[in-house]
Write an enzyme that holds these catalytic residues in place. Structure first.
Site, mmCIF file in Angstrom:
data_model
loop_
_atom_site.group_PDB
_atom_site.id
_atom_site.type_symbol
_atom_site.label_atom_id
_atom_site.label_comp_id
_atom_site.label_asym_id
_atom_site.label_seq_id
_atom_site.Cartn_x
_atom_site.Cartn_y
_atom_site.Cartn_z
ATOM 1 C CB THR A 188 -0.880 0.020 1.266
ATOM 2 O OG1 THR A 188 -1.635 -1.188 1.305
ATOM 3 C CG2 THR A 188 -1.790 1.230 1.294
ATOM 4 C CE1 TYR A 207 2.111 -9.614 1.745
ATOM 5 C CE2 TYR A 207 3.661 -7.825 1.436
ATOM 6 C CZ TYR A 207 2.414 -8.370 1.235
ATOM 7 O OH TYR A 207 1.473 -7.647 0.530
ATOM 8 C CE LYS A 216 0.162 -8.386 4.308
ATOM 9 N NZ LYS A 216 0.703 -7.056 3.965
#
Lengths: 294, 294, 294, 294
Positions: B48, B136, B165
């Site tokens: 993001t 991740y 994640k």
């Protein structure tokens, strides 16, 4: 189709010293070796050249060294694979100042790009430099796949985009692109194991890292096909196919640098997280290279 | 499972000024707004936050600004998505010096990585810093897909990797990871439309950009599920699902920055080649946000 | 949403004798066993029942035997997976005459079908019988993938299609379908390892072959979720997950028939080219089943 | 490599009358037309012939009619695409009794098959008949993908499997198969738009439905390549490529039957759920066919 690029376009690896810095002397030597062997063009800073892994200063050093080494004996096309449009423009301008004959531009994704975003990316680079652009489609490394229809549209709308390199390994895309551009946009093969088929299909050239290890066989393939000698082309292609399959399966920087070491040339290791080829694969590569010497 | 990270982990966008430079004041404001709304942690420089698009100086400014803005009110986990191991280490060390509580590490590919290469990448970062690492997995942006079996192996072999994640949107991977680690490694959901299912399945938290636009609804979902109120959880999830689907479909920086502008907050545009959301999509987003205000 | 189908919808295998013919007595016994254990519905001739591998006479015998064995104690939905529309209609009519409560229709491809062709297929079957139709989406077996948007359209245009079974294992499709039909079309989970998530998300039922081997655990999951007991649901799901993962990984007829044999029930082997489970996998399955007995 | 099959192997559609029954007279006429035009072999009941959609009686009628129509003027290879091993054996035996020269066997999946299951399938058919078998790989229709390595192993272990038809459209598989079998197993191209490349690469023949509509151009391509005239081969391939792309994009039975109708030949419609080509596509096809007449 007025491009100086045709035939075997050779992609040097970017050699590193033990401390990780670029080995400019070795890069010069690799470029010389391939030009002496007869390749038709040099393309520094492609996927093979670990372009995406270099910082700006390194990238400039590699570009400068390569272009100086070529010394206009053959044309040069410099690879640009940047996430941001500004970064791509900065590098393209630098290549232009150094005297490159063209830039090869791969749109790289983190976030997927819309077609409008890709188009604007090419347009911005085209507006920023006076060099011809070779559009480069390679979804396996870039995460972006451009259809033949979209590529043809870019060629129409961005006049600087005058060449297309296709690396998907899907021959039908080359036929399709040729149809859509009515044969007016030269296309280049970037998928090594597809070289025979692509050149038969009318590719203007073959963009390949193989000449780092063996330039004679790719050149012989190109010559056989331009001479219309299908039987010889098949034979010479069969001979080099194991090498082409191996370097693609392993990845170009890793496999080519291992092969150079087997040939007594120390171009260092690829940059971490990429690692030196393991012993088992190295033995396979040694056998493949030995077979080509017979 | 002794992690300070649980609940709603909010990912601020990185705001840019008109000249393309980072708007540190706005970044501070966005972080404040989300903490004031009650989010449980802040994660600057994630996907993001356009982490991959920033140069080193920019990345440092964004990290520094975010961590200062948080001021230890909640824990922070800083995102690192670098092509080279050295680059990842450099950023991880910087985050550590600034006082981050953890780093979230995404192995990014240009050339595909072997499992040995990915393992060595995590090990090198783990050796270089004292912070816990959130592994991740996000093949859609990184080009690398790690199986639950491989992730569990990394957790065993690299002690710093204490959190995972998962952003593939495949719920079975979370079940599988939970099995393989016998529930000892907290996992986090990174796929927004899967939030309801992942939290039900035992995810320790939800990593999300949604709180930039609306923190109340993600928080309400988390609370309903921790309270065991399945009916309320379903209702509150249904309510926010159109927003989650939209931001994922469009891409987080583009959609969140457009949403902020609709809310009167100018965080600038995403960095080129990413472009501002088009008018048609903006109208859709305006309607989605308006419905959430009712 | 006025459907008699909810909860655990059990799919019997189709047992074969040593000569390859259907073992009707054993089929009756399997149906009885599952109804006695409390399953909420019976679905003969699904993927589990090797529906696609039976000739017309065999298919009729299996349908007739199953429906007679159920004897209206619970509702029945009969599976139809035919390449041709005429073949599907023939079987649907037969199921209707036998007293089935519904048919489950999977459009099977050899040549890919357009959406217009799939729509016409459902419409033709809907026109031919008075039974409700459960649309079945399972691209892994059928080669046809129907999007939630298209499924919702079929539900609107073909009134007989009143239920949807989703087997892609993509939870977001269930959320999407629920949105698009505004909760008016009951959906069923056909992906065993997704059962927990799907029931949480509001699935009306779970279509599963697991009750051939163990009906208690699927029933306990359904009950825990309908009771809103998330902790118990998680625990009971974790317990049965290895069985669900195994039968999906191996394939349902092969794994279920092997499991029945381990339980002392000879339902024969799946039909060639499908083969009896190998010894190594059988040992794994035996361990999984033994763990469930503890 | 002692096979009678080489060159253009033509796949007739199976014509239907208005009531859905096979139009044997028209099938005879289509076979005659293609043999008269010079095709080198006939392959009834391939994917083009809707083999998978026919019941046993229909399949036998189509096989019988085709073989009688050929009357040994050229060799015949009969297509078998059956879900069950017994069904495949039954049809192979029937083809043998009728005097077919070979059978082409596609393993079709509902449940995915293991390599052991596929191997046993070929072995059982090989044991049951004395005919040579052409292994057929076409994952797009069959749901089963066999790697070149596995195909080469089948060729070694099942002596009847003496030919390979590859329809994936991946040229590298043909190169790989040729390597693995050291050129001893003739391979055939089943992907129409790949015909030029496959024949260049050494394919023994091209399996194609195109001769239903135009036999001259495929024959001209084959002749140009066998004569080593690459320029003519490219030109004649470019000319027919739009037709090849169209029939593959639409699906062979649908597009070929539409094309026949445009040529004044009524072979009926494909079997439901396949439907007659829509008006817009029909206009495109008419233009493509008209361009070939110029």
């Amino acid at each position: 189709m007025t491009t100086p690029f045709k035939g075997i376009i050779a992609y040097p690896v970017t050699p590193f010293q033990a401390d990780g810095s670029i080995d400019a002397a070795m890069l010069t030597r690799l470029v010389d070796r391939m030009i002496d062997a007869g390749v038709h063009a040099i393309a520094p800073l492609g996927s093979t050249g670990e372009s995406a892994y270099l910082d700006d200063d390194e990238w400039r050093l590699a570009a400068e060294t390569s272009i100086a080494a070529v010394a206009r004996r053959v044309p040069t096309v410099v690879g640009i694979s940047e996430l941001t449009t500004q970064g791509a423009i900065r590098r393209a301008r630098f290549a232009e100042r150094l005297g490159a004959d063209a830039v090869m531009v791969l749109p790289v994704s983190y976030w997927k790009l819309t077609e409008a975003e890709i188009m604007a990316h090419y347009r911005a680079i085209g507006d920023a430099v006076g060099l011809p652009i070779m559009l480069y489609n390679n979804p396996a490394t870039s995460g972006i796949d451009m259809s033949p229809e979209f590529i043809a549209r870019i060629c129409r709308e961005v006049p600087s985009v005058t060449m297309v390199k296709e690396s998907t390994g899907d021959l039908q895309r080359m036929h399709r692109l040729d149809q859509l551009t009515e044969g007016r946009v030269p296309f280049y093969n970037g998928s090594n194991p597809l070289a025979f088929a692509a050149l038969n299909a009318g590719a203007a050239g073959w963009c390949t890292a193989a000449p780092n290890l063996n330039a004679a066989l790719p050149l012989a393939l190109y010559e056989a096909i331009t001479a219309g000698d299908l039987a010889r082309a098949r034979a010479v292609f069969r001979r080099q196919l194991p090498l082409l399959q191996f370097i693609v399966k392993i990845g170009l920087p890793t496999s080519v640098k291992a092969g150079l070491r087997l040939q007594g040339i120390d171009a260092g290791d690829p940059r971490l997280p990429l690692r030196r080829l393991g012993a088992e694969h190295e033995a396979t590569l040694a056998a493949i290279l030995a077979a080509l010497e017979e």
